[in-house]
Design an enzyme around this catalytic site. Structure first.
Site, PDB file in Angstrom:
ATOM      1  N   GLY A 102       0.936  -0.802   0.245  1.00 25.46           N
ATOM      2  CA  GLY A 102      -0.003   0.492  -0.359  1.00 25.46           C
ATOM      3  C   GLY A 102       1.059   1.519   0.423  1.00 25.46           C
ATOM      4  N   ASP A 128      -6.897  -1.771   1.918  1.00 23.25           N
ATOM      5  CA  ASP A 128      -6.939   0.198   1.934  1.00 23.25           C
ATOM      6  C   ASP A 128      -7.622   0.928   1.055  1.00 23.25           C
ATOM      7  OD1 ASP A 128      -6.964  -1.375   4.907  1.00 23.25           O
ATOM      8  OD2 ASP A 128      -4.542   0.165   5.094  1.00 23.25           O
TER       9      ASP A 128
HETATM   10  O1  F6P Z   1      -2.753  -3.903   5.349  1.00 25.87           O
HETATM   11  C1  F6P Z   1      -3.664  -2.624   5.467  1.00 25.87           C
HETATM   12  C2  F6P Z   1      -4.388  -2.546   7.375  1.00 25.87           C
HETATM   13  O2  F6P Z   1      -4.982  -3.371   6.657  1.00 25.87           O
HETATM   14  C3  F6P Z   1      -4.993  -1.111   8.120  1.00 25.87           C
HETATM   15  O3  F6P Z   1      -6.497  -0.996   7.424  1.00 25.87           O
HETATM   16  C4  F6P Z   1      -4.742  -1.813   9.138  1.00 25.87           C
HETATM   17  O4  F6P Z   1      -5.157  -0.454  10.488  1.00 25.87           O
HETATM   18  C5  F6P Z   1      -3.650  -2.155   9.501  1.00 25.87           C
HETATM   19  O5  F6P Z   1      -3.216  -2.687   8.284  1.00 25.87           O
HETATM   20  C6  F6P Z   1      -3.417  -3.079  10.472  1.00 25.87           C
HETATM   21  O6  F6P Z   1      -2.556  -4.036  10.528  1.00 25.87           O
HETATM   22  P1  F6P Z   1      -1.020  -4.948  10.808  1.00 25.87           P
HETATM   23  O7  F6P Z   1      -1.238  -6.195  11.024  1.00 25.87           O
HETATM   24  O8  F6P Z   1      -0.294  -4.154  12.002  1.00 25.87           O
HETATM   25  O9  F6P Z   1      -2.367  -4.751  12.589  1.00 25.87           O
END
Ligand code: F6P
Length: 322
Positions: A102, A128
């Site tokens: 992303g 996202d």
């Molecule tokens: O991949 C993006 C995302 O899914 C966001 O929407 C979210 O806040 C974040 O990753 C969560 O990431 P992690 O895997 O670090 O909890």
């Protein structure tokens, strides 16, 4: 002459990443050789990877997650980490590095690899949808479908029990998932970072709906992880749910305390099976990446404008959420 390409899947995983990797390796001519970094940029920093070929990449397009494993690398944000990553690229004599990720992951490539002369191609891959010039990043469609399915499940039990419901969605600080899911599930309130409702407004909308005969309210809420700590705190599903209960109790709404329920869909969304669209997108992003390598066009991410897959300078795709 052989071409050596490194593939990295960075940040959070996105349904469709496997499809894209299958596409890159399987659509490529036989003089292309592939190395997959394990766990995002950490794999590059620590020279930890595997040879990718048709044996280990065929038939994986329908599987969610990413078989290379993903990650957010702390080390790659340090000058020492960058030097280690560059050394790995030099050691393997990679002609190009393809990054699936992303906004944050692609900006990592723009800031730390491209200025060091590395041939980089970015493929927008995140539920996202936070990459500019890209109608749909890889993973968005699957997370959208899954979220609607999950909210439908919640809705049916909430309606049956005449309850109000606050559902928080992933999306970091991009409102696309929240807006799309909110509309598709006919939420009474769609609350995004750019369109927050005060607690009084929420209470009023819910109370009016009830007065007009609607027995159950649905609010879809955007997470704002890391963007604004205050906003994050007062817009968690739990906080809002508790608050709405308190308001309802204060106003003597019958059975109010048992009425509000909260859910956070979170990682359930990201683990969705890749939709047909995401598999199709993965295949197309893969084809375009190979086309760009052949044309020696680097320092770009692949955008999707209308139905056209285009090359966009990495510097331009960062604007969407900054
Ligand atoms: O991949 C993006 C995302 O899914 C966001 O929407 C979210 O806040 C974040 O990753 C969560 O990431 P992690 O895997 O670090 O909890």
């Amino acid at each position: 002459m052989n071409k050596k390409i490194c593939i990295i899947a960075s940040g959070g995983d996105a349904p469709g990443m496997n499809a894209c990797i299958e596409g890159i390796v399987n659509f490529a001519p036989s003089n292309f050789k592939f190395f997959g970094a394990i766990g995002g940029y950490d794999g590059l920093v620590n020279d930890n990877g595997i040879i990718l070929d048709r044996t280990n990449t065929s038939g994986i397009s329908h599987i969610s997650g990413c078989f290379l494993k993903c990650g957010r690398s702390e080390e790659f944000t340090t000058p020492e980490g960058v030097q280690k990553a560059l050394a790995t690229i030099k050691r393997h004599k990679f002609d190009a590095v393809i990054i699936l990720g992303g906004n944050g992951s692609l900006s990592g490539a723009m800031k730390r690899l491209e200025p060091n002369g590395i041939n980089v191609i970015g493929i927008p891959s995140t539920i996202d949808n936070d990459v500019f010039f890209t109608k749909n990043s890889l993973g968005f469609s699957s997370a959208f479908e899954e979220s609607v399915r999950l909210v439908d499940n919640l809705n049916i039990t909430m309606r049956t029990n005449n309850r109000d419901h606050v559902v928080q969605l992933m999306g970091w600080y991009c409102p696309d998932l929240t807006n799309s899911v909110g509309l598709a599930t006919f939420a009474d309130i769609i609350d995004t970072f750019d369109n927050r409702h005060s607690h009084a407004q929420i209470a009023k909308i819910w109370a009016n709906n009830r007065k007009e005969g609607k027995q159950s309210n649905l609010m879809i809420l955007q997470e704002t992880k890391g963007k604004d700590i205050h906003d994050e705190a007062i817009h968690s599903a739990n906080y809002l749910g508790d608050l709405m209960r308190a308001i309802a109790t204060e106003n003597n709404i019958e059975s109010a305390t048992s009425r509000v329920r909260m859910s956070t869909l979170g990682h359930l969304q990201r683990g969705a099976s890749p939709s047909a669209r995401d598999r199709w997108l993965g295949a197309n992003y893969a084809k375009k990446a190979l086309e760009l390598i052949n044309a020696k066009q680097f320092g770009v991410a692949i955008g999707l404008v209308g139905d056209h897959f285009i090359a966009v300078p990495l510097s331009k795709i960062m604007d969407k959420i900054s």
